[in-house]
Design a protein around this motif. Structure first.
Motif, PDB file in Angstrom:
ATOM      1  N   THR A  67      -7.964  -7.406   3.991  1.00 42.28           N
ATOM      2  CA  THR A  67      -7.871  -8.217   2.771  1.00 42.28           C
ATOM      3  C   THR A  67      -7.076  -7.502   1.689  1.00 42.28           C
ATOM      4  N   VAL A  68      -7.202  -6.177   1.622  1.00 42.95           N
ATOM      5  CA  VAL A  68      -6.444  -5.420   0.622  1.00 42.95           C
ATOM      6  C   VAL A  68      -4.963  -5.414   0.984  1.00 42.95           C
ATOM      7  N   VAL A  69      -4.640  -5.230   2.261  1.00 49.21           N
ATOM      8  CA  VAL A  69      -3.241  -5.276   2.685  1.00 49.21           C
ATOM      9  C   VAL A  69      -2.628  -6.630   2.332  1.00 49.21           C
ATOM     10  N   GLU A  70      -3.373  -7.705   2.573  1.00 52.69           N
ATOM     11  CA  GLU A  70      -2.875  -9.041   2.245  1.00 52.69           C
ATOM     12  C   GLU A  70      -2.678  -9.193   0.750  1.00 52.69           C
ATOM     13  N   ALA A  71      -3.642  -8.691  -0.039  1.00 54.36           N
ATOM     14  CA  ALA A  71      -3.533  -8.801  -1.495  1.00 54.36           C
ATOM     15  C   ALA A  71      -2.325  -8.034  -2.028  1.00 54.36           C
ATOM     16  N   LEU A  72      -1.938  -6.977  -1.361  1.00 55.85           N
ATOM     17  CA  LEU A  72      -0.797  -6.170  -1.796  1.00 55.85           C
ATOM     18  C   LEU A  72       0.530  -6.689  -1.247  1.00 55.85           C
ATOM     19  N   GLY A  73       0.485  -7.794  -0.550  1.00 53.86           N
ATOM     20  CA  GLY A  73       1.707  -8.375  -0.012  1.00 53.86           C
ATOM     21  C   GLY A  73       2.181  -7.704   1.259  1.00 53.86           C
ATOM     22  N   GLY A  74       1.313  -6.927   1.899  1.00 54.69           N
ATOM     23  CA  GLY A  74       1.695  -6.227   3.116  1.00 54.69           C
ATOM     24  C   GLY A  74       1.518  -7.086   4.346  1.00 54.69           C
ATOM     25  N   ARG A  75       1.838  -6.504   5.491  1.00 58.59           N
ATOM     26  CA  ARG A  75       1.681  -7.217   6.754  1.00 58.59           C
ATOM     27  C   ARG A  75       1.101  -6.274   7.799  1.00 58.59           C
ATOM     28  N   LEU A  76       0.327  -6.838   8.675  1.00 56.84           N
ATOM     29  CA  LEU A  76      -0.247  -6.072   9.770  1.00 56.84           C
ATOM     30  C   LEU A  76       0.763  -5.982  10.905  1.00 56.84           C
ATOM     31  N   LEU A  77       1.019  -4.778  11.352  1.00 52.19           N
ATOM     32  CA  LEU A  77       1.943  -4.556  12.459  1.00 52.19           C
ATOM     33  C   LEU A  77       1.197  -4.424  13.786  1.00 52.19           C
ATOM     34  N   LEU A  78       0.061  -3.784  13.743  1.00 45.90           N
ATOM     35  CA  LEU A  78      -0.838  -3.693  14.887  1.00 45.90           C
ATOM     36  C   LEU A  78      -2.234  -4.011  14.389  1.00 45.90           C
ATOM     37  N   ASP A  79      -2.867  -4.961  15.011  1.00 42.21           N
ATOM     38  CA  ASP A  79      -4.219  -5.355  14.599  1.00 42.21           C
ATOM     39  C   ASP A  79      -5.147  -5.184  15.801  1.00 42.21           C
ATOM     40  N   GLY A  80      -5.561  -3.946  16.017  1.00 40.81           N
ATOM     41  CA  GLY A  80      -6.385  -3.632  17.167  1.00 40.81           C
ATOM     42  C   GLY A  80      -5.536  -3.245  18.360  1.00 40.81           C
ATOM     43  N   VAL A  81      -6.072  -2.341  19.174  1.00 42.11           N
ATOM     44  CA  VAL A  81      -5.386  -1.864  20.367  1.00 42.11           C
ATOM     45  C   VAL A  81      -6.357  -1.962  21.536  1.00 42.11           C
ATOM     46  N   ALA A  82      -5.874  -2.420  22.660  1.00 44.21           N
ATOM     47  CA  ALA A  82      -6.728  -2.590  23.843  1.00 44.21           C
ATOM     48  C   ALA A  82      -7.010  -1.235  24.477  1.00 44.21           C
ATOM     49  N   MET A  83      -7.821  -0.440  23.793  1.00 43.55           N
ATOM     50  CA  MET A  83      -8.182   0.883  24.288  1.00 43.55           C
ATOM     51  C   MET A  83      -9.616   1.186  23.877  1.00 43.55           C
ATOM     52  N   ARG A  84     -10.190   2.164  24.544  1.00 38.41           N
ATOM     53  CA  ARG A  84     -11.537   2.593  24.219  1.00 38.41           C
ATOM     54  C   ARG A  84     -11.613   4.111  24.365  1.00 38.41           C
ATOM     55  N   PRO A  85     -12.050   4.818  23.316  1.00 38.81           N
ATOM     56  CA  PRO A  85     -12.432   4.319  21.995  1.00 38.81           C
ATOM     57  C   PRO A  85     -11.197   4.090  21.127  1.00 38.81           C
ATOM     58  N   GLY A  86     -11.424   3.636  19.904  1.00 35.73           N
ATOM     59  CA  GLY A  86     -10.342   3.449  18.942  1.00 35.73           C
ATOM     60  C   GLY A  86      -9.802   2.053  18.846  1.00 35.73           C
ATOM     61  N   HIS A  87     -10.469   1.076  19.486  1.00 34.80           N
ATOM     62  CA  HIS A  87      -9.954  -0.295  19.480  1.00 34.80           C
ATOM     63  C   HIS A  87      -9.671  -0.843  18.085  1.00 34.80           C
ATOM     64  N   PRO A  88     -10.500  -0.592  17.045  1.00 32.42           N
ATOM     65  CA  PRO A  88     -10.245  -1.237  15.740  1.00 32.42           C
ATOM     66  C   PRO A  88      -9.096  -0.635  14.946  1.00 32.42           C
ATOM     67  N   ALA A  89      -8.282   0.231  15.525  1.00 35.25           N
ATOM     68  CA  ALA A  89      -7.169   0.828  14.789  1.00 35.25           C
ATOM     69  C   ALA A  89      -6.201  -0.250  14.308  1.00 35.25           C
ATOM     70  N   VAL A  90      -5.674  -0.057  13.104  1.00 29.54           N
ATOM     71  CA  VAL A  90      -4.761  -1.029  12.508  1.00 29.54           C
ATOM     72  C   VAL A  90      -3.578  -0.281  11.898  1.00 29.54           C
ATOM     73  N   LEU A  91      -2.400  -0.862  11.999  1.00 30.40           N
ATOM     74  CA  LEU A  91      -1.197  -0.329  11.359  1.00 30.40           C
ATOM     75  C   LEU A  91      -0.600  -1.425  10.503  1.00 30.40           C
ATOM     76  N   ALA A  92      -0.313  -1.085   9.245  1.00 33.57           N
ATOM     77  CA  ALA A  92       0.221  -2.076   8.308  1.00 33.57           C
ATOM     78  C   ALA A  92       1.397  -1.490   7.544  1.00 33.57           C
ATOM     79  N   ALA A  93       2.229  -2.381   7.004  1.00 32.57           N
ATOM     80  CA  ALA A  93       3.359  -1.981   6.165  1.00 32.57           C
ATOM     81  C   ALA A  93       3.260  -2.714   4.840  1.00 32.57           C
ATOM     82  N   LEU A  94       3.514  -1.986   3.742  1.00 33.42           N
ATOM     83  CA  LEU A  94       3.504  -2.582   2.409  1.00 33.42           C
ATOM     84  C   LEU A  94       4.936  -2.880   1.972  1.00 33.42           C
ATOM     85  N   PRO A  95       5.106  -3.784   1.017  1.00 34.18           N
ATOM     86  CA  PRO A  95       6.465  -4.160   0.598  1.00 34.18           C
ATOM     87  C   PRO A  95       7.295  -3.004   0.057  1.00 34.18           C
ATOM     88  N   ASP A  96       6.651  -1.969  -0.476  1.00 34.83           N
ATOM     89  CA  ASP A  96       7.400  -0.843  -1.039  1.00 34.83           C
ATOM     90  C   ASP A  96       7.832   0.171   0.022  1.00 34.83           C
TER      91      ASP A  96
END
Length: 444
Positions: free
Chosen positions: A287-316
């Motif tokens: 929600t914070v990434v969205e509020a800052l105008g960013g985008r999710l590049l990776l939203d979860g990875v099919a691995m165990r452990p560490g599945h909830p990992a996320v990668l995002a980019a901000l406009p700046d």
């Protein structure tokens, strides 16, 4: 293996679309492809060690830049005997010798103009037959060729000529390279800038010292992340601790450098957050990434452990790596996506996985890769014990992380392994090093 041609050195994001539940290998490649290399930076020589040279280093003048003596003795002109010219007289005439003259010189001293060679002090002697006049002659034991032209003179440009390339672009600079750059007259060099990485540590239940009470957990990220970031090719740039509220998250990620935890005064290129990547009511990453105008590049990875990992980019242009809250899961996620991302920003290839032989059987786990800390024993990858998502005991003694494919694997078959960033090379051993082994000669 991750491969990409580097043709753009801007800091803009690369081409990477949001990828829900990417496979482990897809996630690594996507994290690498999402970023372009940062630009170069001029840094003082002492700060450049360990960085990749972005612009070749050339000799600004001849090295050495003057003809110098390789011996203590006398600069002589001609074959002798010679009349000794006092230093004051030599200076008055512009440091010039005429045929049949000599002057005292020390190792490294400037060779006077007109000098044809250097006579070692062991091979000459002074005589004084005429009052006020001192003569230099070869001793009877002097070897033939003692005053042959150029003898014991280090000519200007002997090591390098002005304009010669001394250190090519792309060289990973070591202390000797830095000394060479200094000899060449440089005070600073242009190096590939490493990404600045700030850390935002979250969780109101986290304590930073002593034994945690029930309902509390001891901080495992703060003490280790700076060192791991350095090993992955980033520059630690400060930490900030926040609670679990949306407002704290927004303030921590919304600023440039300092607001995101950077202590360097420069904006962080990458922010790493710990926890808050699930989808409960107290997880605010998305929600914070969205509020800052960013985008999710990776939203979860099919691995165990560490599945909830996320990668995002901000406009700046900043990237945010969202790590799960469990310690082992977070470290696995950081190595999976953080290592290739930081490599891309630093204009490097991330380390390749190595192929080893599995020392154990693994049943299939359809749809996800299992990442298991392991030790290296006689070329086998042996899974460690105590490797639950919240555990660190197994990782503490591991050499690498096995990537067990969804279809499972049988003992004796090949398996991909990521060597841990703090393990320089796989060390194959069948037990601890004994005291005798530790002190045994290694250079026999």
């Amino acid at each position: 293996m991750l491969v990409r041609e580097v043709s753009d050195v801007s800091t803009a994001n690369g081409s990477c679309d949001k990828n829900h539940g990417a496979t482990w290998s897809e996630a690594r490649q996507a994290a690498f492809d999402c970023a372009r290399p940062l630009g170069a930076a001029l840094v003082p020589l002492a700060e450049a060690i360990g960085s990749a040279l972005a612009l070749e280093v050339r000799a600004r003048q001849h090295i050495p830049h003057y003809a110098s003596s390789a011996m203590d003795g006398w600069a002589v002109s001609g074959s002798g005997p010679w009349t000794l010219v006092e230093r004051g007289t030599l200076v008055e005439r512009g440091s010039r010798l005429f045929p049949g003259e000599a002057s005292t010189i020390a190792t490294g001293g400037v060779v006077p103009e007109g000098a044809t060679s250097i006579l070692r002090k062991e091979s000459g002697m002074l005589t004084g037959d005429v009052p006020g006049v001192r003569n230099l002659v070869l001793i009877p034991e002097a070897k033939p060729g003692e005053v042959s032209p150029g003898r014991h003179i280090r000519p200007a440009g002997e090591e390098a000529a002005a304009g010669d390339v001394l250190i090519p672009e792309g060289t990973l600079l070591n202390p000797a390279h830095i000394a060479l750059a200094a000899v060449a007259g440089h005070n600073e060099v242009a190096v590939q800038r490493k990404p600045l990485v700030a850390v935002v540590l979250t969780g109101s239940e986290v304590v930073t010292s002593g034994e945690p009470a029930p309902g509390q957990v001891r901080d495992t990220f703060g003490p280790q992340l700076g060192a791991v970031i350095s090993r992955l090719g980033g520059v630690p740039s400060g930490q900030r601790r926040i609670g679990d509220s949306y407002e704290e998250w927004l303030a921590a990620l919304g600023g440039s450098g300092s607001a995101a935890g950077s202590g360097s005064g420069q904006p962080a290129d990458v922010i790493i957050t710990t926890g808050g990547t699930g989808k409960s009511g107290t997880d605010h990453f998305r929600t914070v990434v969205e509020a800052l105008g960013g985008r999710l590049l990776l939203d979860g990875v099919a691995m165990r452990p560490g599945h909830p990992a996320v990668l995002a980019a901000l406009p700046d242009g900043r990237f945010i790596i969202g790590l799960p809250g469990n310690p082992l899961a977070a470290m696995v996620a950081l190595i999976t996506i953080g290592e290739p991302l930081l490599a891309a920003l630093g204009n490097r290839r991330p380390p390749d996985t190595v192929i080893m032989t599995s020392g154990a059987d693994f049943e299939p786990d359809p749809g996800r890769t299992r990442l298991i800390p392991c030790t290296f024993v006689h070329g086998l990858a042996i899974p460690a014990s105590h490797t639950g998502p919240g555990m660190m005991r197994g990782l503490a003694w591991a050499d690498g992380i096995m990537a067990v494919p969804p279809q499972g694997i049988e003992a004796g078959h090949a398996v991909q392994v990521m060597p841990l960033p703090w393990v320089q090379q796989p060390q194959f051993t069948d037990g601890p090093v004994t005291n005798e082994q530790r002190h045994a000669p290694w250079h026999a």
